[in-house]
Design a protein around this motif. Sequence first.
Motif, PDB file in Angstrom:
ATOM      1  N   ILE A 161       0.820  -1.209   0.000  1.00  0.00           N
ATOM      2  CA  ILE A 161       0.000   0.000   0.000  1.00  0.00           C
ATOM      3  C   ILE A 161       0.851   1.256   0.000  1.00  0.00           C
ATOM      4  O   ILE A 161       0.486   2.284  -0.573  1.00  0.00           O
ATOM      5  CB  ILE A 161      -0.961  -0.015   1.215  1.00  0.00           C
ATOM      6  CG1 ILE A 161      -1.995  -1.138   1.058  1.00  0.00           C
ATOM      7  CG2 ILE A 161      -1.650   1.319   1.402  1.00  0.00           C
ATOM      8  CD1 ILE A 161      -2.870  -0.998  -0.181  1.00  0.00           C
ATOM      9  N   TYR A 162       2.034   1.159   0.618  1.00  0.00           N
ATOM     10  CA  TYR A 162       2.887   2.338   0.719  1.00  0.00           C
ATOM     11  C   TYR A 162       3.656   2.628  -0.570  1.00  0.00           C
ATOM     12  O   TYR A 162       4.395   3.610  -0.636  1.00  0.00           O
ATOM     13  CB  TYR A 162       3.860   2.164   1.889  1.00  0.00           C
ATOM     14  CG  TYR A 162       3.163   2.117   3.230  1.00  0.00           C
ATOM     15  CD1 TYR A 162       2.659   3.269   3.817  1.00  0.00           C
ATOM     16  CD2 TYR A 162       2.989   0.905   3.899  1.00  0.00           C
ATOM     17  CE1 TYR A 162       2.014   3.233   5.039  1.00  0.00           C
ATOM     18  CE2 TYR A 162       2.342   0.857   5.125  1.00  0.00           C
ATOM     19  CZ  TYR A 162       1.856   2.018   5.687  1.00  0.00           C
ATOM     20  OH  TYR A 162       1.215   1.974   6.901  1.00  0.00           O
ATOM     21  N   THR A 163       3.486   1.810  -1.588  1.00  0.00           N
ATOM     22  CA  THR A 163       4.084   2.119  -2.890  1.00  0.00           C
ATOM     23  C   THR A 163       3.193   3.046  -3.710  1.00  0.00           C
ATOM     24  O   THR A 163       3.626   3.594  -4.722  1.00  0.00           O
ATOM     25  CB  THR A 163       4.326   0.837  -3.715  1.00  0.00           C
ATOM     26  OG1 THR A 163       3.066   0.276  -4.127  1.00  0.00           O
ATOM     27  CG2 THR A 163       5.118  -0.197  -2.927  1.00  0.00           C
ATOM     28  N   LEU A 164       1.922   3.203  -3.283  1.00  0.00           N
ATOM     29  CA  LEU A 164       0.951   3.986  -4.046  1.00  0.00           C
ATOM     30  C   LEU A 164       0.977   5.454  -3.644  1.00  0.00           C
ATOM     31  O   LEU A 164       1.054   5.787  -2.463  1.00  0.00           O
ATOM     32  CB  LEU A 164      -0.460   3.431  -3.837  1.00  0.00           C
ATOM     33  CG  LEU A 164      -0.692   1.954  -4.179  1.00  0.00           C
ATOM     34  CD1 LEU A 164      -2.134   1.567  -3.871  1.00  0.00           C
ATOM     35  CD2 LEU A 164      -0.347   1.667  -5.629  1.00  0.00           C
ATOM     36  N   ASP A 172       6.468   4.608  -5.607  1.00  0.00           N
ATOM     37  CA  ASP A 172       7.585   4.360  -4.704  1.00  0.00           C
ATOM     38  C   ASP A 172       8.011   2.903  -4.768  1.00  0.00           C
ATOM     39  O   ASP A 172       7.191   2.018  -5.018  1.00  0.00           O
ATOM     40  CB  ASP A 172       7.204   4.701  -3.262  1.00  0.00           C
ATOM     41  CG  ASP A 172       6.969   6.190  -3.070  1.00  0.00           C
ATOM     42  OD1 ASP A 172       7.699   6.979  -3.694  1.00  0.00           O
ATOM     43  OD2 ASP A 172       6.054   6.550  -2.318  1.00  0.00           O
ATOM     44  N   SER A 173       9.279   2.675  -4.503  1.00  0.00           N
ATOM     45  CA  SER A 173       9.792   1.315  -4.509  1.00  0.00           C
ATOM     46  C   SER A 173       9.231   0.526  -3.330  1.00  0.00           C
ATOM     47  O   SER A 173       9.070   1.061  -2.227  1.00  0.00           O
ATOM     48  CB  SER A 173      11.321   1.325  -4.431  1.00  0.00           C
ATOM     49  OG  SER A 173      11.816   0.010  -4.249  1.00  0.00           O
ATOM     50  N   TYR A 174       8.955  -0.731  -3.562  1.00  0.00           N
ATOM     51  CA  TYR A 174       8.546  -1.627  -2.476  1.00  0.00           C
ATOM     52  C   TYR A 174       9.736  -1.907  -1.568  1.00  0.00           C
ATOM     53  O   TYR A 174       9.570  -2.172  -0.374  1.00  0.00           O
ATOM     54  CB  TYR A 174       8.032  -2.936  -3.086  1.00  0.00           C
ATOM     55  CG  TYR A 174       7.577  -3.971  -2.080  1.00  0.00           C
ATOM     56  CD1 TYR A 174       6.297  -3.916  -1.526  1.00  0.00           C
ATOM     57  CD2 TYR A 174       8.413  -5.008  -1.700  1.00  0.00           C
ATOM     58  CE1 TYR A 174       5.870  -4.869  -0.616  1.00  0.00           C
ATOM     59  CE2 TYR A 174       8.003  -5.970  -0.793  1.00  0.00           C
ATOM     60  CZ  TYR A 174       6.725  -5.900  -0.253  1.00  0.00           C
ATOM     61  OH  TYR A 174       6.313  -6.845   0.652  1.00  0.00           O
ATOM     62  N   ILE A 202       9.603  10.510  11.121  1.00  0.00           N
ATOM     63  CA  ILE A 202      10.626   9.660  10.518  1.00  0.00           C
ATOM     64  C   ILE A 202      10.149   8.226  10.608  1.00  0.00           C
ATOM     65  O   ILE A 202       9.870   7.718  11.693  1.00  0.00           O
ATOM     66  CB  ILE A 202      11.989   9.812  11.226  1.00  0.00           C
ATOM     67  CG1 ILE A 202      12.520  11.239  11.077  1.00  0.00           C
ATOM     68  CG2 ILE A 202      12.999   8.841  10.619  1.00  0.00           C
ATOM     69  CD1 ILE A 202      12.235  12.123  12.247  1.00  0.00           C
ATOM     70  N   GLU A 203      10.005   7.584   9.454  1.00  0.00           N
ATOM     71  CA  GLU A 203       9.469   6.223   9.403  1.00  0.00           C
ATOM     72  C   GLU A 203      10.368   5.339   8.550  1.00  0.00           C
ATOM     73  O   GLU A 203      11.230   5.813   7.813  1.00  0.00           O
ATOM     74  CB  GLU A 203       8.045   6.230   8.833  1.00  0.00           C
ATOM     75  CG  GLU A 203       7.072   7.106   9.613  1.00  0.00           C
ATOM     76  CD  GLU A 203       5.720   7.193   8.942  1.00  0.00           C
ATOM     77  OE1 GLU A 203       5.051   6.154   8.816  1.00  0.00           O
ATOM     78  OE2 GLU A 203       5.324   8.309   8.546  1.00  0.00           O
ATOM     79  N   TRP A 204      10.117   4.023   8.634  1.00  0.00           N
ATOM     80  CA  TRP A 204      10.859   3.033   7.855  1.00  0.00           C
ATOM     81  C   TRP A 204       9.873   2.085   7.194  1.00  0.00           C
ATOM     82  O   TRP A 204       8.886   1.661   7.799  1.00  0.00           O
ATOM     83  CB  TRP A 204      11.809   2.248   8.761  1.00  0.00           C
ATOM     84  CG  TRP A 204      12.988   3.054   9.189  1.00  0.00           C
ATOM     85  CD1 TRP A 204      14.225   3.067   8.632  1.00  0.00           C
ATOM     86  CD2 TRP A 204      13.027   3.983  10.274  1.00  0.00           C
ATOM     87  NE1 TRP A 204      15.043   3.949   9.296  1.00  0.00           N
ATOM     88  CE2 TRP A 204      14.333   4.525  10.302  1.00  0.00           C
ATOM     89  CE3 TRP A 204      12.078   4.427  11.216  1.00  0.00           C
ATOM     90  CZ2 TRP A 204      14.722   5.484  11.240  1.00  0.00           C
ATOM     91  CZ3 TRP A 204      12.462   5.378  12.152  1.00  0.00           C
ATOM     92  CH2 TRP A 204      13.774   5.888  12.155  1.00  0.00           C
ATOM     93  N   HIS A 205      10.164   1.754   5.944  1.00  0.00           N
ATOM     94  CA  HIS A 205       9.329   0.820   5.191  1.00  0.00           C
ATOM     95  C   HIS A 205       9.916  -0.582   5.330  1.00  0.00           C
ATOM     96  O   HIS A 205      11.112  -0.778   5.150  1.00  0.00           O
ATOM     97  CB  HIS A 205       9.308   1.230   3.717  1.00  0.00           C
ATOM     98  CG  HIS A 205       8.532   0.302   2.841  1.00  0.00           C
ATOM     99  ND1 HIS A 205       7.193   0.465   2.574  1.00  0.00           N
ATOM    100  CD2 HIS A 205       8.904  -0.805   2.159  1.00  0.00           C
ATOM    101  CE1 HIS A 205       6.780  -0.500   1.783  1.00  0.00           C
ATOM    102  NE2 HIS A 205       7.797  -1.281   1.514  1.00  0.00           N
TER     103      HIS A 205
END
Length: 272
Positions: A161-164, A172-174, A202-205
């Motif tokens: 979902i965070y690639t959209l 965004d890259s997965y 500040i977050e991390w995927h």
Amino acid sequence: MKMHMNHFENNRESWNELTALHAGSSFYDLEGFKNGKSSLNHIEIEELGDIKGKKILHLQCHFGMDTLSLARLGAEVVGVDISDASIAKAKELASELDIPARFIRSNVYELENVLDETFDIVYTSYGAINWLDDLDKWAKIIRSYLQPIGIFYMVEFHPFIYTLNDDSEISDSYFKSDALESVVEQSYTDQSEISGKKLKHIEWHHSLSEVINSLISNDLKLEFLNEFPYQVYDCFPNLTACGQGKWMNEKYGNKVPHMYSIKARKSHTITL
């Protein structure tokens, strides 16, 4: 990839600002909760099963509604969060509603300095691990707090979902590894402004494989991995209702994963 202290402090201060706004929002429906409504969703209720009498450690509990909902189901629960304001609000709610739950203000990575006991279940949910940079250390901490053959359970937003972007395009890259900094002016709860302030997050995927491998490498045996074609919260762009308490992306519908859950059990011995 190690989190710097200023990242933690920055996020702690941001969540201190957000706590009052969230507690007063219709998204969290605190009044409904005070009147007996559970803040838990059908997924975690069904997958956790009967928790009456179980000791549960709830990591990254925000201001404690889910922690207290678990306690209402008969569990003995300890909630942990980095935000001073969130923990203060959680303790206030526990006292007001006379629910026997404990709350500890701590960074997850420093929890062993202030909590020395073990649990039947370690629990975390929705929008939690994106605030952590080191999942191997996270999994080690989870294992250390589990009793023999204890259970770890998590339910989270799917990393896809965070690639959209806001137009539902894959932008965004997965596979991200660097810290992601963003400036937040509105709360995800109801898009209300944050007292004219701009908060930096500040977050991390974390990819699904990163999550799973961190657990496996720390001798937590997976019992299931489930993926879901819907969200249980209307807090992402371009969602449309598809049932009671369910939303899907308008463009992709049930063709893409929206959430996932994992249940893992502590092994008897750790592999050296």
